[in-house]
Design a protein around this motif. Structure first.
Motif, PDB file in Angstrom:
ATOM      1  N   ARG A  94     -24.943  16.077 -32.243  1.00  0.00           N
ATOM      2  CA  ARG A  94     -26.077  15.649 -32.685  1.00  0.00           C
ATOM      3  C   ARG A  94     -26.586  14.152 -32.123  1.00  0.00           C
ATOM      4  O   ARG A  94     -27.595  13.657 -31.618  1.00  0.00           O
ATOM      5  CB  ARG A  94     -26.209  15.520 -34.099  1.00  0.00           C
ATOM      6  CG  ARG A  94     -26.432  16.774 -34.725  1.00  0.00           C
ATOM      7  CD  ARG A  94     -26.640  16.608 -36.129  1.00  0.00           C
ATOM      8  NE  ARG A  94     -27.724  16.021 -36.537  1.00  0.00           N
ATOM      9  CZ  ARG A  94     -29.132  16.485 -36.826  1.00  0.00           C
ATOM     10  NH1 ARG A  94     -29.266  17.780 -36.369  1.00  0.00           N
ATOM     11  NH2 ARG A  94     -29.996  15.628 -37.104  1.00  0.00           N
ATOM     12  N   GLU A 124     -37.539  16.804 -36.195  1.00  0.00           N
ATOM     13  CA  GLU A 124     -36.690  16.648 -37.573  1.00  0.00           C
ATOM     14  C   GLU A 124     -37.518  15.717 -38.062  1.00  0.00           C
ATOM     15  O   GLU A 124     -38.181  14.630 -37.656  1.00  0.00           O
ATOM     16  CB  GLU A 124     -35.409  16.236 -37.473  1.00  0.00           C
ATOM     17  CG  GLU A 124     -34.394  17.364 -36.621  1.00  0.00           C
ATOM     18  CD  GLU A 124     -32.971  17.266 -36.606  1.00  0.00           C
ATOM     19  OE1 GLU A 124     -32.564  16.382 -37.532  1.00  0.00           O
ATOM     20  OE2 GLU A 124     -32.262  18.202 -36.275  1.00  0.00           O
ATOM     21  N   TRP A 156     -31.428  24.430 -36.000  1.00  0.00           N
ATOM     22  CA  TRP A 156     -31.466  23.567 -34.740  1.00  0.00           C
ATOM     23  C   TRP A 156     -30.086  24.382 -34.000  1.00  0.00           C
ATOM     24  O   TRP A 156     -29.112  24.693 -34.709  1.00  0.00           O
ATOM     25  CB  TRP A 156     -31.187  22.119 -35.102  1.00  0.00           C
ATOM     26  CG  TRP A 156     -30.123  21.625 -35.646  1.00  0.00           C
ATOM     27  CD1 TRP A 156     -29.962  21.389 -36.975  1.00  0.00           C
ATOM     28  CD2 TRP A 156     -28.885  21.202 -34.909  1.00  0.00           C
ATOM     29  NE1 TRP A 156     -28.591  20.986 -37.269  1.00  0.00           N
ATOM     30  CE2 TRP A 156     -27.806  20.774 -35.937  1.00  0.00           C
ATOM     31  CE3 TRP A 156     -28.316  21.310 -33.613  1.00  0.00           C
ATOM     32  CZ2 TRP A 156     -26.547  20.547 -35.777  1.00  0.00           C
ATOM     33  CZ3 TRP A 156     -27.132  21.010 -33.372  1.00  0.00           C
ATOM     34  CH2 TRP A 156     -26.192  20.490 -34.618  1.00  0.00           C
ATOM     35  N   LEU A 205     -33.377  17.112 -30.234  1.00  0.00           N
ATOM     36  CA  LEU A 205     -33.601  17.363 -31.725  1.00  0.00           C
ATOM     37  C   LEU A 205     -34.566  16.290 -32.453  1.00  0.00           C
ATOM     38  O   LEU A 205     -35.543  16.828 -33.129  1.00  0.00           O
ATOM     39  CB  LEU A 205     -32.116  17.022 -32.400  1.00  0.00           C
ATOM     40  CG  LEU A 205     -31.025  18.028 -32.014  1.00  0.00           C
ATOM     41  CD1 LEU A 205     -29.851  17.749 -32.677  1.00  0.00           C
ATOM     42  CD2 LEU A 205     -31.370  19.542 -32.429  1.00  0.00           C
TER      43      LEU A 205
END
Ligand code: ACO
Length: 189
Positions: free
Chosen positions: A16, A27, A92, A23
């Protein structure tokens, strides 16, 4: 897919932090900088929160693996029982495995599970209109677009419009996995 584990912390955080650009636009906005929210030490609190919701039957949180390696997450959340029997799905996957059908397979597996063992009747997914890959995932899995929620969710620092996609158990037919296999998009090993 498998249940999330406390020892996912290292892989979860490494991927991450590396994949922030991939991402973050999709989010929910969180408190503090990305590097703090996705540090090794922020996973135990998230794992504990998800696990406690799961124990109360309100959430089904999974790790997606590819060839045994951590490759993302997929969660069935906000499970409501009684006469609604509904939930949302969110997911994800890590950047090296995108465009390989991983998210579509994960959605198919988790929705089949939700409609059978978990006894749910409806699954919905909300997605930003700009998120073409995710819209493709939902369409390939057989979800139907129901409408547009204006300024629905605080994502990447602002209130963003989201399409609502949904599917009920009646629309799943023989199952999403079976349909992907029949369409030549997946195969049983
Ligand atoms: N433009 C057009 N199509 C694209 C693009 C693009 N920029 N990028 C990917 N695609 C296509 C792929 O080619 C594929 O279609 P195809 O099978 O017809 O070739 C499709 O989009 C993606 O399908 P998968 O390969 O099954 O999905 P993938 O494993 O790549 O994961 C995901 C898609 C989850 C959206 C991934 O890109 C990701 O993690 N994005 C960041 C986080 C995110 O957006 N999560 C979803 C939020 S919405 C929700 O959870 C309901």
């Amino acid at each position: 897919m498998r249940p999330i584990r406390l020892r996912d912390a290292g892989d979860w955080s490494r991927i991450r932090l590396r994949d922030q650009e991939h991402l973050e636009p999709w989010e929910p906005t969180g408190p503090g900088p990305w590097r703090d929210r996705n540090s090794y030490w922020s996973w135990p609190a998230q794992w504990t929160a998800l696990r406690s919701l799961a124990r109360r039957g309100q959430c089904l949180p999974y790790t997606i693996t590819v060839d045994g390696e951590f490759a993302g997450q997929i969660t069935i959340g906000n499970v409501i029982r009684a006469s609604l029997r509904s939930a949302w799905v969110g997911y994800w996957v890590s950047s090296p495995v995108v465009k390989g059908g991983v998210a579509t397979a994960a959605v198919a597996l988790v929705v089949d599970h939700a409609f059978t063992s978990a006894g749910l009747h409806r699954i919905e997914a909300t997605v930003r209109p700009e998120n073409t890959p995710s819209i493709k995932v939902l369409t390939k899995a057989g979800f139907r677009q129901e409408g547009l929620f204006k300024r629905y969710l605080d994502v990447a620092g602002d209130w963003r419009d989201h399409y609502c996609y949904a599917m009920t158990v009646e629309e799943a037919g023989p199952g999403l996995v079976a349909r992907l296999v029949a369409a030549g998009r997946a195969e049983y090993l």
